[in-house]
Design an enzyme around this catalytic site. Structure first.
Site, PDB file in Angstrom:
ATOM      1  N   ALA A 175      14.571   1.136 -16.680  1.00 37.75           N
ATOM      2  CA  ALA A 175      16.093   0.345 -16.417  1.00 37.75           C
ATOM      3  C   ALA A 175      15.823  -0.731 -15.387  1.00 37.75           C
TER       4      ALA A 175
ATOM      5  N   TYR B 280      12.769   4.074 -14.343  1.00 36.54           N
ATOM      6  CA  TYR B 280      11.814   3.212 -14.124  1.00 36.54           C
ATOM      7  C   TYR B 280      12.104   2.181 -15.287  1.00 36.54           C
TER       8      TYR B 280
ATOM      9  N   SER C 171       5.571   2.473 -10.538  1.00 37.11           N
ATOM     10  CA  SER C 171       5.279   2.184 -11.956  1.00 37.11           C
ATOM     11  C   SER C 171       5.376   3.841 -12.786  1.00 37.11           C
TER      12      SER C 171
ATOM     13  N   THR D 223       6.932  -4.499 -19.052  1.00 36.10           N
ATOM     14  CA  THR D 223       6.357  -3.652 -19.697  1.00 36.10           C
ATOM     15  C   THR D 223       7.224  -3.370 -21.005  1.00 36.10           C
ATOM     16  N   ASP D 224       6.506  -2.757 -22.097  1.00 36.73           N
ATOM     17  CA  ASP D 224       7.140  -2.392 -23.356  1.00 36.73           C
ATOM     18  C   ASP D 224       8.344  -1.753 -23.375  1.00 36.73           C
ATOM     19  N   GLU D 225       8.477  -0.812 -22.377  1.00 35.17           N
ATOM     20  CA  GLU D 225       9.402   0.297 -22.168  1.00 35.17           C
ATOM     21  C   GLU D 225      10.827  -0.265 -22.066  1.00 35.17           C
TER      22      GLU D 225
ATOM     23  N   ILE E 136       6.915  -6.694  -0.851  1.00 31.63           N
ATOM     24  CA  ILE E 136       7.586  -7.841  -1.264  1.00 31.63           C
ATOM     25  C   ILE E 136       9.164  -8.026  -1.217  1.00 31.63           C
TER      26      ILE E 136
ATOM     27  N   ASN F 286       0.807   0.580 -22.920  1.00 35.37           N
ATOM     28  CA  ASN F 286       0.266   1.222 -22.063  1.00 35.37           C
ATOM     29  C   ASN F 286      -1.213   1.048 -21.712  1.00 35.37           C
TER      30      ASN F 286
ATOM     31  N   LEU G 178       0.888  -1.259   0.113  1.00 34.45           N
ATOM     32  CA  LEU G 178      -0.071   0.064  -0.096  1.00 34.45           C
ATOM     33  C   LEU G 178       0.890   1.090  -0.063  1.00 34.45           C
TER      34      LEU G 178
ATOM     35  N   LYS H  31      13.002  -1.928 -14.507  1.00 33.41           N
ATOM     36  CA  LYS H  31      11.986  -3.282 -15.208  1.00 33.41           C
ATOM     37  C   LYS H  31      12.853  -4.156 -15.977  1.00 33.41           C
TER      38      LYS H  31
ATOM     39  N   PRO I  87      12.273  14.577 -19.192  1.00 33.33           N
ATOM     40  CA  PRO I  87      13.403  14.170 -19.624  1.00 33.33           C
ATOM     41  C   PRO I  87      13.724  12.741 -20.139  1.00 33.33           C
TER      42      PRO I  87
HETATM   43  P1  NAD Z   1       0.460   0.805  -9.844  1.00 31.66           P
HETATM   44  O1  NAD Z   1       1.460   1.996  -9.544  1.00 31.66           O
HETATM   45  O2  NAD Z   1      -1.084   1.198 -10.077  1.00 31.66           O
HETATM   46  O3  NAD Z   1       0.113  -0.371  -8.832  1.00 31.66           O
HETATM   47  C1  NAD Z   1       1.418  -0.955  -8.286  1.00 31.66           C
HETATM   48  C2  NAD Z   1       1.104  -1.571  -6.816  1.00 31.66           C
HETATM   49  O4  NAD Z   1       2.112  -1.963  -6.524  1.00 31.66           O
HETATM   50  C3  NAD Z   1       0.569  -0.750  -6.087  1.00 31.66           C
HETATM   51  O5  NAD Z   1      -0.752  -1.274  -5.272  1.00 31.66           O
HETATM   52  C4  NAD Z   1       1.576  -0.444  -4.808  1.00 31.66           C
HETATM   53  O6  NAD Z   1       1.061  -0.212  -3.608  1.00 31.66           O
HETATM   54  C5  NAD Z   1       2.185  -1.990  -5.088  1.00 31.66           C
HETATM   55  N1  NAD Z   1       3.535  -1.962  -4.501  1.00 31.66           N
HETATM   56  C6  NAD Z   1       4.608  -1.200  -4.868  1.00 31.66           C
HETATM   57  N2  NAD Z   1       5.728  -1.255  -4.244  1.00 31.66           N
HETATM   58  C7  NAD Z   1       5.389  -2.495  -3.341  1.00 31.66           C
HETATM   59  C8  NAD Z   1       6.394  -3.386  -2.749  1.00 31.66           C
HETATM   60  N3  NAD Z   1       7.569  -3.083  -2.390  1.00 31.66           N
HETATM   61  N4  NAD Z   1       5.838  -4.359  -2.030  1.00 31.66           N
HETATM   62  C9  NAD Z   1       4.399  -4.744  -2.171  1.00 31.66           C
HETATM   63  N5  NAD Z   1       3.656  -3.901  -3.114  1.00 31.66           N
HETATM   64  C10 NAD Z   1       4.186  -2.755  -3.498  1.00 31.66           C
HETATM   65  O7  NAD Z   1       0.791   0.152 -10.952  1.00 31.66           O
HETATM   66  P2  NAD Z   1       0.180  -0.411 -12.461  1.00 31.66           P
HETATM   67  O8  NAD Z   1      -0.042   0.514 -13.559  1.00 31.66           O
HETATM   68  O9  NAD Z   1      -0.972  -1.478 -11.832  1.00 31.66           O
HETATM   69  O10 NAD Z   1       1.263  -1.523 -12.875  1.00 31.66           O
HETATM   70  C11 NAD Z   1       1.435  -3.014 -12.425  1.00 31.66           C
HETATM   71  C12 NAD Z   1       2.411  -3.602 -13.268  1.00 31.66           C
HETATM   72  O11 NAD Z   1       2.476  -3.748 -14.417  1.00 31.66           O
HETATM   73  C13 NAD Z   1       3.826  -3.006 -13.097  1.00 31.66           C
HETATM   74  O12 NAD Z   1       4.795  -4.014 -12.480  1.00 31.66           O
HETATM   75  C14 NAD Z   1       4.217  -2.105 -14.184  1.00 31.66           C
HETATM   76  O13 NAD Z   1       5.416  -2.075 -14.507  1.00 31.66           O
HETATM   77  C15 NAD Z   1       3.442  -3.096 -15.167  1.00 31.66           C
HETATM   78  N6  NAD Z   1       2.913  -2.433 -16.511  1.00 31.66           N
HETATM   79  C16 NAD Z   1       1.932  -1.335 -16.211  1.00 31.66           C
HETATM   80  C17 NAD Z   1       1.446  -0.745 -17.449  1.00 31.66           C
HETATM   81  C18 NAD Z   1       0.597   0.247 -17.446  1.00 31.66           C
HETATM   82  O14 NAD Z   1       0.244   1.043 -18.529  1.00 31.66           O
HETATM   83  N7  NAD Z   1       0.152   0.938 -16.322  1.00 31.66           N
HETATM   84  C19 NAD Z   1       1.992  -1.267 -18.712  1.00 31.66           C
HETATM   85  C20 NAD Z   1       2.796  -2.223 -18.756  1.00 31.66           C
HETATM   86  C21 NAD Z   1       3.095  -3.033 -17.512  1.00 31.66           C
HETATM   87  O1  DAU Z   2       4.368   1.416 -21.803  1.00 29.93           O
HETATM   88  C1  DAU Z   2       3.926   0.901 -20.807  1.00 29.93           C
HETATM   89  C2  DAU Z   2       4.128   1.999 -19.736  1.00 29.93           C
HETATM   90  O2  DAU Z   2       3.121   2.928 -19.810  1.00 29.93           O
HETATM   91  C3  DAU Z   2       4.179   1.331 -18.240  1.00 29.93           C
HETATM   92  O3  DAU Z   2       5.275   0.302 -18.155  1.00 29.93           O
HETATM   93  C4  DAU Z   2       4.063   2.310 -17.209  1.00 29.93           C
HETATM   94  O4  DAU Z   2       4.172   1.843 -15.628  1.00 29.93           O
HETATM   95  C5  DAU Z   2       2.975   3.574 -17.462  1.00 29.93           C
HETATM   96  O5  DAU Z   2       3.308   4.276 -16.358  1.00 29.93           O
HETATM   97  C6  DAU Z   2       3.060   3.869 -18.674  1.00 29.93           C
HETATM   98  O6  DAU Z   2       4.348   4.830 -19.036  1.00 29.93           O
HETATM   99  P1  DAU Z   2       4.248   5.996 -19.913  1.00 29.93           P
HETATM  100  O7  DAU Z   2       5.339   7.054 -19.441  1.00 29.93           O
HETATM  101  O8  DAU Z   2       3.984   5.892 -21.201  1.00 29.93           O
HETATM  102  O9  DAU Z   2       2.848   6.867 -19.153  1.00 29.93           O
HETATM  103  P2  DAU Z   2       2.347   7.965 -18.713  1.00 29.93           P
HETATM  104  O10 DAU Z   2       0.804   7.991 -18.542  1.00 29.93           O
HETATM  105  O11 DAU Z   2       3.087   8.716 -17.770  1.00 29.93           O
HETATM  106  O12 DAU Z   2       2.681   8.901 -20.006  1.00 29.93           O
HETATM  107  C7  DAU Z   2       1.922   8.698 -21.216  1.00 29.93           C
HETATM  108  C8  DAU Z   2       2.282   9.744 -22.208  1.00 29.93           C
HETATM  109  O13 DAU Z   2       1.900  10.853 -22.061  1.00 29.93           O
HETATM  110  C9  DAU Z   2       3.951   9.941 -22.204  1.00 29.93           C
HETATM  111  O14 DAU Z   2       4.491  10.056 -23.336  1.00 29.93           O
HETATM  112  C10 DAU Z   2       3.952  11.103 -21.342  1.00 29.93           C
HETATM  113  C11 DAU Z   2       2.749  11.932 -21.592  1.00 29.93           C
HETATM  114  N1  DAU Z   2       2.243  12.890 -20.615  1.00 29.93           N
HETATM  115  C12 DAU Z   2       1.895  12.019 -19.296  1.00 29.93           C
HETATM  116  C13 DAU Z   2       1.583  12.831 -18.315  1.00 29.93           C
HETATM  117  C14 DAU Z   2       1.120  12.191 -16.952  1.00 29.93           C
HETATM  118  C15 DAU Z   2       1.841  14.144 -20.915  1.00 29.93           C
HETATM  119  O15 DAU Z   2       2.148  14.480 -21.993  1.00 29.93           O
HETATM  120  N2  DAU Z   2       1.527  14.846 -19.901  1.00 29.93           N
HETATM  121  C16 DAU Z   2       1.238  14.373 -18.353  1.00 29.93           C
HETATM  122  O16 DAU Z   2       0.746  14.818 -17.715  1.00 29.93           O
END
Ligand code: NAD
Ligand code: DAU
Length: 358
Positions: free
Chosen positions: A167, A165, A86, A140-142, A61, A194, A36, A169, A289
Site C-alpha cells: 500500500a 508495504y 522493503s 514493485t509488482d506488489e 530521504i 521478486n 543505513l 509503494k 496475513p
Molecule cells: P533493501 O531493504 O535491501 O534496501 C533498502 C535500502 O534503503 C537500505 O539500504 C536502507 O538502509 C535504505 N533506506 C531505508 N529507509 C531509508 C530512508 N528513510 N532514507 C534513506 N535510505 C533508506 O531493499 P531492496 O530489496 O534492495 O529493494 C530496493 C527497492 O526495490 C525498494 O524500493 C523495493 O520496494 C523495490 N523492489 C524490491 C524487490 C525485491 O525483490 N527485493 C522487487 C521489486 C521492487
Molecule cells: O514482488 C516484489 C516484492 O518481492 C518486493 O516488492 C519486496 O520488497 C520483496 O520483499 C518481495 O516480497 P515478497 O513478500 O514476495 O518476498 P519474501 O522473500 O518475503 O517472500 C517470498 C515468498 O516466500 C512469499 O510468498 C512469502 C514466502 N515466505 C517468505 C519467507 C521470508 C515463506 O514461505 N517463508 C519465509 O520465511
C-alpha cells in the site's frame, strides 16, 4: 557526465545497481544516499569504496534540508529511488515507518527535483525542465495486488495492494504520477517482480532458506507453500533500470519480470537439493496475513518498446546465487550477528560524507 543520486544504495538492489552502473558507464558519477537502516550494509560496496566516481552520504530521504543541499552540491541530474522499507512481514508488525519512508520520503525527493530541475520553479504553470534530467522511481509488482490462477499484471491495471508495504509503494507510485501530470516532471516508474542474487538480506525467502539450510535449521514455509512469485536475477533488474533511464519515455510505467513463475515450495526444495540437505528441514508454519497468492508480470512493454530482456535463466541464476552465499559465509555471519552495523562506525566514524579521494 551524469550525476546520479541513488537512494537506498546500501541495500540489496541498490548496491548491485551501483556496481553495475560504475562497471558500464565510466563517465557517470554516483552519489549514494542511504540512512543505513538495519537493511543498509556498506560492506555490500566494500570493493568500490575507492572508486573516484562514487560518493556515499549517510542521510535519510525524509530529511528535506540535507537532500536539498545534496542536489546543490553535486549538481544532481538523475535520481534512481530505491530507498524504502522493503520487507512485507515487517510492514505487518510496524507499518508506520513504511508510510513515512516510502511515501513521504519519495515526496521529499520529488519536491527537490521540482525545485532544482524546473526551469522556473516559482511558476506553478511551468512544465519545462532542464535538459536530460530524469526521476526514476523503483516500484514493485506488489502494487497490483494478487492474481488468481490465470492472468498477468499489465501496466494499465488498477492498483490493489493488500499489505501495508505494498500500500505504501502504491501510494508513492500515485504521488510520482501526480508530479508528472501536475508539474510535467520527467519521471518513470518501474514495477519489478521478486529479485534474487548476491547481497540480499537473509530475511527474504531465498537467502533465508540458504542460510537456514547451511546451519541445518528449520525452513519456515508459510501456509501450503503454493504461493507463486515471478523471480528475476538482480543483475537483470539493474540492466532493466539502466535501459529505462536511457530509453524510457517520460511519464511511462514499465513492468519488469523474468517470465519465471515458481511456487515457494519448489524454490525451497531446489535449495535443499543443491545443498544436499534433507526435506525433513521443511516446516510448514502459519500463513502470512494478507498473503498474496500469485504474482505474474507481463513484460511485453519493456521488451518490445525498449529492447530489454532477462538474460539469466533461473537455473544459472540460482546456481550462481547459492555459490555466492557459500563463498561469502562471513558476509552472512556479519549480517545475522548484527556485526555489519559496526562497519560504518569503524570505517567512517565522525564523517557523514565519504567521497573517494576526499
Ligand atoms: P533493501 O531493504 O535491501 O534496501 C533498502 C535500502 O534503503 C537500505 O539500504 C536502507 O538502509 C535504505 N533506506 C531505508 N529507509 C531509508 C530512508 N528513510 N532514507 C534513506 N535510505 C533508506 O531493499 P531492496 O530489496 O534492495 O529493494 C530496493 C527497492 O526495490 C525498494 O524500493 C523495493 O520496494 C523495490 N523492489 C524490491 C524487490 C525485491 O525483490 N527485493 C522487487 C521489486 C521492487
Ligand atoms: O514482488 C516484489 C516484492 O518481492 C518486493 O516488492 C519486496 O520488497 C520483496 O520483499 C518481495 O516480497 P515478497 O513478500 O514476495 O518476498 P519474501 O522473500 O518475503 O517472500 C517470498 C515468498 O516466500 C512469499 O510468498 C512469502 C514466502 N515466505 C517468505 C519467507 C521470508 C515463506 O514461505 N517463508 C519465509 O520465511
Amino acid at each position: 557526465m551524469r550525476n546520479i543520486l541513488v537512494t537506498g544504495g546500501a541495500g540489496f538492489i541498490g548496491s548491485n545497481f551501483i556496481r553495475y552502473m560504475l562497471d558500464r558507464h565510466k563517465e557517470y558519477r554516483i552519489i549514494n544516499v542511504d540512512s543505513l537502516t538495519y537493511a543498509g550494509n556498506l560492506e555490500n560496496l566494500k570493493d568500490i569504496v575507492d572508486n573516484p566516481s562514487y560518493t556515499f552520504i549517510k542521510v535519510d530521504i525524509r530529511d528535506r534540508d540535507k537532500i536539498d543541499s545534496i542536489f546543490s552540491n553535486y549538481a544532481i541530474d538523475t535520481v534512481v529511488n530505491f530507498a524504502a522499507e522493503s520487507h512485507v512481514d515487517r510492514s505487518i508488525v510496524e507499518p508506520e515507518v513504511f508510510l513515512t519512508t516510502n511515501i513521504i520520503g519519495t515526496q521529499v525527493l520529488l519536491d527537490m527535483v521540482k525545485k532544482h530541475w524546473k526551469v522556473n520553479p516559482e511558476d506553478k504553470y511551468c512544465k519545462e525542465y532542464k535538459k536530460g534530467v530524469k526521476f526514476l522511481h523503483v516500484s514493485t509488482d506488489e502494487v497490483y495486488g494478487a492474481l488468481g490462477k490465470k492472468g498477468m499484471f499489465v501496466e494499465t491495471m488498477p492498483l490493489l495492494p493488500n499489505n501495508p508495504y505494498s500500500a505504501s509503494k502504491a501510494s508513492a507510485d500515485l504521488v510520482v504520477r501526480a508530479y508528472h501530470e501536475t508539474f510535467g516532471m520527467p519521471i518513470n516508474i518501474t514495477r519489478c517482480s521478486n529479485n534474487y542474487g548476491p547481497y540480499q538480506f537473509p530475511e527474504k525467502l531465498i537467502p533465508l532458506m540458504i542460510n537456514n539450510c547451511l546451519n541445518d535449521k528449520d525452513l519456515p514455509v508459510y501456509g501450503d507453500g503454493m504461493q507463486i512469485r515471478d523471480w528475476l536475477h538482480v543483475v537483470d533488474h539493474c540492466a532493466a533500470i539502466d535501459t529505462v533511464l536511457h530509453k524510457g519515455i517520460d511519464g511511462e510505467v514499465y513492468n519488469i519480470g523474468g517470465n519465471n513463475e515458481k511456487a515457494n515450495i519448489d524454490i525451497v526444495k531446489l535449495i535443499i537439493h543443491t545443498l544436499e540437505k534433507s526435506e525433513s528441514l521443511i516446516k510448514y508454519v502459519k500463513d502470512r496475513p494478507g498473503h498474496d497468492r500469485r504474482y505474474a508480470i507481463d513484460n511485453t512493454k519493456i521488451t518490445t518498446q525498449l529492447g530489454w530482456e532477462p538474460r539469466y535463466t533461473f537455473e544459472q541464476g540460482m546456481e550462481e546465487t547459492i555459490r555466492w552465499y557459500l563463498d561469502n559465509t562471513d558476509w552472512i555471519k556479519n549480517v545475522v550477528s548484527g556485526n555489519y552495523m559496526k562497519y560504518y562506525e569503524e570505517m567512517y566514524s565522525g564523517i557523514d560524507e565519504v567521497a573517494a579521494g576526499k
